[in-house]
Scaffold this active site. Structure first.
Site, PDB file in Angstrom:
ATOM      1  N   LYS A  22       4.880   4.221 -12.190  1.00 44.01           N
ATOM      2  CA  LYS A  22       4.400   4.736 -10.894  1.00 44.01           C
ATOM      3  C   LYS A  22       2.995   5.300 -11.031  1.00 44.01           C
ATOM      4  O   LYS A  22       2.196   5.227 -10.095  1.00 44.01           O
ATOM      5  CB  LYS A  22       5.350   5.810 -10.325  1.00 44.01           C
ATOM      6  N   GLY A  50      12.072  -9.534 -10.454  1.00 44.43           N
ATOM      7  CA  GLY A  50      12.785  -8.342 -10.009  1.00 44.43           C
ATOM      8  C   GLY A  50      11.787  -7.205  -9.881  1.00 44.43           C
ATOM      9  O   GLY A  50      10.565  -7.420  -9.918  1.00 44.43           O
ATOM     10  N   HIS A  88       6.380  11.417  16.092  1.00 44.77           N
ATOM     11  CA  HIS A  88       5.333  10.432  16.379  1.00 44.77           C
ATOM     12  C   HIS A  88       3.982  11.067  16.103  1.00 44.77           C
ATOM     13  O   HIS A  88       3.763  12.216  16.445  1.00 44.77           O
ATOM     14  CB  HIS A  88       5.415  10.009  17.850  1.00 44.77           C
TER      15      HIS A  88
END
Length: 465
Positions: free
Chosen positions: A52, A183, A444
């Protein structure tokens, strides 16, 4: 040295082992963890966390390359590959130190060495100098994890044919790379290396890349990857690799016949093999089936006092699965009454760009199981937040049972979807219906609104399409 008798000994300190150890300590047990390498296992040191970190560097580089799209001028930006790799290793090192701190805090002993089961609830530990020491415990948890699976015609030499560990620490950026397998590991490295400037080709045996995902997700990722310059060969197999010359010559069997690809590096990303060799299973008589330790719903093996969790048992080979298994295992033998893990509600996340996240049944699986279904899809092209962020690739797809409204599955591809999938996991755990999602007001502008909109689309109530 502390006493050689413990309540609990865990062999392996990955996200299954260290979590099980901490939970046992919280429940008042005297705990030791046997680990021959760095604390935190593959996940923290050679898997989830350092990948990551690499992917974040690639994403930052990609942002800078497209800064003009956001009205910002950046001159002559370049990536320092060795610094990117160093940052990734530093992040992993920091996480491993964090586990050391947690062990200290929870009074858990770390026994350095290779742990092996011995008869009579004992563990024999061999340190790096070959010295053996025996410890005993009422409960022994095997959490030895997995490693790169090797194909017979794709032997890893760590020079030209590499596995994921070497892919994390290459000395220099290769000009070209063939990645075998698509994968999560394969596509994450494909995104990283391609963004850094390597010419990447993915070879996948199945008809679609990320083959465990819903077909619509696979098609979208293929489209996004091709746009980014990644070459993709599906329904293809690597027959052989000749590493004798300066470049690797990769023979690939395709539907159109045999092709030879040339590249600097071949990355084998064809899955995970279990680490169950040499840990004393045969000597103690622990039952194994097809490379996995046989356990019940509470991770008890056929030998009383011996348990197994994580990659070496049935279920998905994922860090969060191992952690959940460790907690259930410990709570059960400590006299609690934990619920068995529902393997049908485990989220899967892939951190290439666009990200992928999914849980539950794919559309195809739902149909095969005989459900009448309602499917809703909301593309990020219709999301205000996605437009503002310049991240319009992708969509959210939801699948409901038409009869009872049960949420059967959700499949997402796009920016930050790995952070959004938890909503679906919790909703499914609480047996939430589609209508309840539509009536749950989402903020929102956010990417997460798309979940509500996709649910509304399934019931022909969508507003923004």
């Amino acid at each position: 040295m502390s006493s050689t008798k413990y309540d609990v000994i865990v062999i392996g300190s990955g996200p299954g082992g260290y979590v099980a150890a901490i939970r046992a300590s919280q429940l008042g047990k005297k705990v030791a963890v046997v680990e021959r390498a760095e604390l935190g296992g593959i996940c923290l040191n050679w898997g989830c966390i350092p990948t990551k970190a690499l992917l974040k560097s690639a994403q930052v580089f990609e942002y800078i390359q497209h800064a003009k799209d956001y009205g910002i001028n950046v001159q002559n930006a370049s990536a320092d590959f060795s610094s990117v790799v160093k940052r990734s290793r530093d992040v992993a090192g920091g996480m491993s130190k964090g586990i050391q701190f947690l062990f200290k805090k929870n009074k858990i002993d770390h026994i350095a060495g290779f742990g092996k089961l011995a008869a009579g609830k004992k563990v024999e530990v061999t340190d790096d100098k070959g010295k053996k020491e025996t410890y005993s415990a009422d409960h022994i948890i095997l959490a030895t994890g997995g490693r790169s699976r090797e194909l017979p015609n794709l032997k890893i030499d760590d020079k030209k044919i590499i596995g994921y560990r070497k892919a994390l620490v290459l000395e220099k950026l290769p000009e070209s790379m063939v990645i075998v397998g698509s994968g999560a590991i394969g596509v994450e490295f494909a995104y990283f290396y391609s963004t850094m400037g390597t010419k990447v080709t993915i070879v996948e045996f199945m008809p679609n890349i990320v083959p465990v995902e819903d077909e619509d997700i696979s098609k979208q990722l293929e489209k996004s990857f091709k746009k980014a310059g990644v070459e993709i060969m599906t329904k293809s197999t690597v027959e052989s690799v000749d590493t004798s010359g300066a470049k690797c010559k990769v023979k690939v069997k395709t539907e159109q016949g045999e092709k030879t690809l040339e590249c600097d590096i071949v990355l084998s990303a064809v899955g995970v093999a279990t680490n169950i060799e040499g840990i004393g299973l045969e000597q103690v008589g622990v039952a194994v089936d097809k490379g996995k330790v046989v356990v019940d719903d509470y991770y008890r093996t056929n030998i009383p006092g011996v348990y197994a969790i994580g990659d070496i048992v049935k279920g998905q080979a994922l860090a969060h699965v191992a952690s959940a298994e460790g907690i259930i295992c410990v709570e059960k033998f400590c006299g609690h009454n934990p619920e068995p893990l529902n393997y049908g509600n485990i989220p899967g996340c892939t951190y290439c760009i666009p990200e992928i996240a999914s849980v539950g049944l794919t559309e195809k699986q739902a149909k095969e199981k005989g459900y009448q279904i309602k499917v809703g899809k909301f593309p990020f092209t219709a999301s205000g937040k996605a437009s503002a962020a310049g991240a319009k690739d992708g969509f959210i797809k939801v699948i409901f049972d038409a009869k009872y409204g049960e949420w059967l599955g959700a499949h997402m591809i796009g920016a930050n979807v790995t952070e959004m999938i938890a909503e679906v996991v919790v909703a499914r755990k609480l047996e939430t219906t589609g209508h309840e999602i539509i009536k749950s007001v989402h903020p929102h502008p956010t990417m997460s609104e798309a979940i509500m909109e996709a649910a509304a689309a399934a019931y022909d109530e969508v507003i923004h399409l």
